[in-house]
Design a protein around this motif. Sequence first.
Motif, mmCIF file in Angstrom:
data_model
loop_
_atom_site.group_PDB
_atom_site.id
_atom_site.type_symbol
_atom_site.label_atom_id
_atom_site.label_comp_id
_atom_site.label_asym_id
_atom_site.label_seq_id
_atom_site.Cartn_x
_atom_site.Cartn_y
_atom_site.Cartn_z
ATOM 1 N N LEU A 20 0.842 -1.202 0.000
ATOM 2 C CA LEU A 20 0.000 0.000 0.000
ATOM 3 C C LEU A 20 0.875 1.249 0.000
ATOM 4 N N ARG A 21 1.952 1.223 0.772
ATOM 5 C CA ARG A 21 2.858 2.375 0.827
ATOM 6 C C ARG A 21 3.490 2.640 -0.532
ATOM 7 N N VAL A 22 3.919 1.601 -1.216
ATOM 8 C CA VAL A 22 4.507 1.769 -2.549
ATOM 9 C C VAL A 22 3.493 2.401 -3.494
ATOM 10 N N LEU A 23 2.249 1.956 -3.420
ATOM 11 C CA LEU A 23 1.223 2.463 -4.326
ATOM 12 C C LEU A 23 0.756 3.867 -3.959
ATOM 13 N N LEU A 24 1.075 4.333 -2.754
ATOM 14 C CA LEU A 24 0.745 5.721 -2.410
ATOM 15 C C LEU A 24 1.500 6.700 -3.303
ATOM 16 N N ASP A 25 2.685 6.321 -3.744
ATOM 17 C CA ASP A 25 3.494 7.223 -4.575
ATOM 18 C C ASP A 25 2.931 7.370 -5.980
ATOM 19 N N ARG A 26 2.516 6.257 -6.559
ATOM 20 C CA ARG A 26 2.007 6.285 -7.931
ATOM 21 C C ARG A 26 1.506 4.881 -8.306
ATOM 22 N N PRO A 27 0.677 4.803 -9.341
ATOM 23 C CA PRO A 27 0.304 3.480 -9.846
ATOM 24 C C PRO A 27 1.556 2.732 -10.305
ATOM 25 N N SER A 28 1.536 1.434 -10.176
ATOM 26 C CA SER A 28 2.714 0.659 -10.547
ATOM 27 C C SER A 28 2.296 -0.736 -10.990
ATOM 28 N N TYR A 29 3.233 -1.464 -11.565
ATOM 29 C CA TYR A 29 2.969 -2.830 -12.013
ATOM 30 C C TYR A 29 3.775 -3.802 -11.143
ATOM 31 N N GLY A 30 3.436 -5.073 -11.236
ATOM 32 C CA GLY A 30 3.974 -6.065 -10.315
ATOM 33 C C GLY A 30 5.482 -6.078 -10.182
ATOM 34 N N TYR A 31 6.190 -6.141 -11.309
ATOM 35 C CA TYR A 31 7.648 -6.226 -11.237
ATOM 36 C C TYR A 31 8.241 -4.990 -10.567
ATOM 37 N N ALA A 32 7.717 -3.815 -10.904
ATOM 38 C CA ALA A 32 8.223 -2.578 -10.296
ATOM 39 C C ALA A 32 7.943 -2.552 -8.796
ATOM 40 N N ILE A 33 6.806 -3.088 -8.394
ATOM 41 C CA ILE A 33 6.494 -3.145 -6.958
ATOM 42 C C ILE A 33 7.505 -4.048 -6.251
ATOM 43 N N LEU A 57 -6.606 -6.807 -2.439
ATOM 44 C CA LEU A 57 -6.769 -5.350 -2.332
ATOM 45 C C LEU A 57 -7.772 -4.841 -3.368
ATOM 46 N N GLU A 58 -7.739 -5.424 -4.560
ATOM 47 C CA GLU A 58 -8.694 -5.042 -5.602
ATOM 48 C C GLU A 58 -10.110 -5.443 -5.182
ATOM 49 N N GLN A 59 -10.245 -6.649 -4.675
ATOM 50 C CA GLN A 59 -11.558 -7.140 -4.259
ATOM 51 C C GLN A 59 -12.131 -6.291 -3.115
ATOM 52 N N ALA A 60 -11.262 -5.780 -2.265
ATOM 53 C CA ALA A 60 -11.706 -4.947 -1.143
ATOM 54 C C ALA A 60 -12.025 -3.514 -1.569
ATOM 55 N N GLY A 61 -11.696 -3.169 -2.825
ATOM 56 C CA GLY A 61 -11.971 -1.816 -3.310
ATOM 57 C C GLY A 61 -10.846 -0.836 -3.028
ATOM 58 N N ASP A 62 -9.699 -1.334 -2.586
ATOM 59 C CA ASP A 62 -8.569 -0.452 -2.285
ATOM 60 C C ASP A 62 -7.700 -0.183 -3.508
ATOM 61 N N VAL A 63 -7.760 -1.064 -4.483
ATOM 62 C CA VAL A 63 -6.907 -0.968 -5.667
ATOM 63 C C VAL A 63 -7.774 -1.146 -6.901
ATOM 64 N N GLU A 64 -7.446 -0.371 -7.949
ATOM 65 C CA GLU A 64 -8.085 -0.582 -9.248
ATOM 66 C C GLU A 64 -6.985 -0.934 -10.256
ATOM 67 N N GLY A 85 -8.590 3.209 -0.945
ATOM 68 C CA GLY A 85 -7.284 2.599 -0.759
ATOM 69 C C GLY A 85 -6.259 3.567 -0.171
ATOM 70 N N ARG A 86 -6.330 4.831 -0.597
ATOM 71 C CA ARG A 86 -5.417 5.850 -0.026
ATOM 72 C C ARG A 86 -5.679 6.022 1.465
ATOM 73 N N ALA A 87 -6.932 6.103 1.821
ATOM 74 C CA ALA A 87 -7.267 6.245 3.245
ATOM 75 C C ALA A 87 -6.825 5.017 4.020
ATOM 76 N N HIS A 88 -7.049 3.836 3.423
ATOM 77 C CA HIS A 88 -6.645 2.585 4.071
ATOM 78 C C HIS A 88 -5.122 2.528 4.228
ATOM 79 N N ALA A 89 -4.393 2.947 3.196
ATOM 80 C CA ALA A 89 -2.927 2.928 3.254
ATOM 81 C C ALA A 89 -2.415 3.846 4.356
ATOM 82 N N GLN A 90 -2.992 5.018 4.460
ATOM 83 C CA GLN A 90 -2.546 5.957 5.499
ATOM 84 C C GLN A 90 -2.894 5.451 6.890
#
Length: 118
Positions: A20-33, A57-64, A85-90
């Motif tokens: 979640l912290r990594v995705l707070l910076d920007r959208p990313s793909y699996g390998y980059a994560i 995370l997608e199923q929970a609505g935190d990630v698209e 997802g941003r609120a959840h990450a924070q």
Amino acid sequence: MTIEQWPSEWLRGALGVCVLRVLLDRPSYGYAITQRLAEAGLGEVKGGTLYPLLGRLEQAGDVEVEWRPGEGGPGRKYFALTEQGRAHAQSMAARWAAFSASTRALIDGALAPDQEDS
């Protein structure tokens, strides 16, 4: 810095909040994560561990998820935090910080005096 192999149960506990912290910076793909997690000192996170987490995370609505065309190669599946997802990450980052402070206060007494400074 050497990559240390952490006990798997530690990684399982921390992986969600770290992704979640990594995705707070920007959208990313699996390998980059996984690369970002490795650079942070978490070691190698395999796709078989990461993708089920991203699916939850997608199923929970935190990630698209969005497919983006590749530049001269196959497209990539990007993961982005939703507003929820941003609120959840924070929230998880704050809770993890409190948890780690509690565990640190408990275990520091087990360190030898010369290890406390490192």
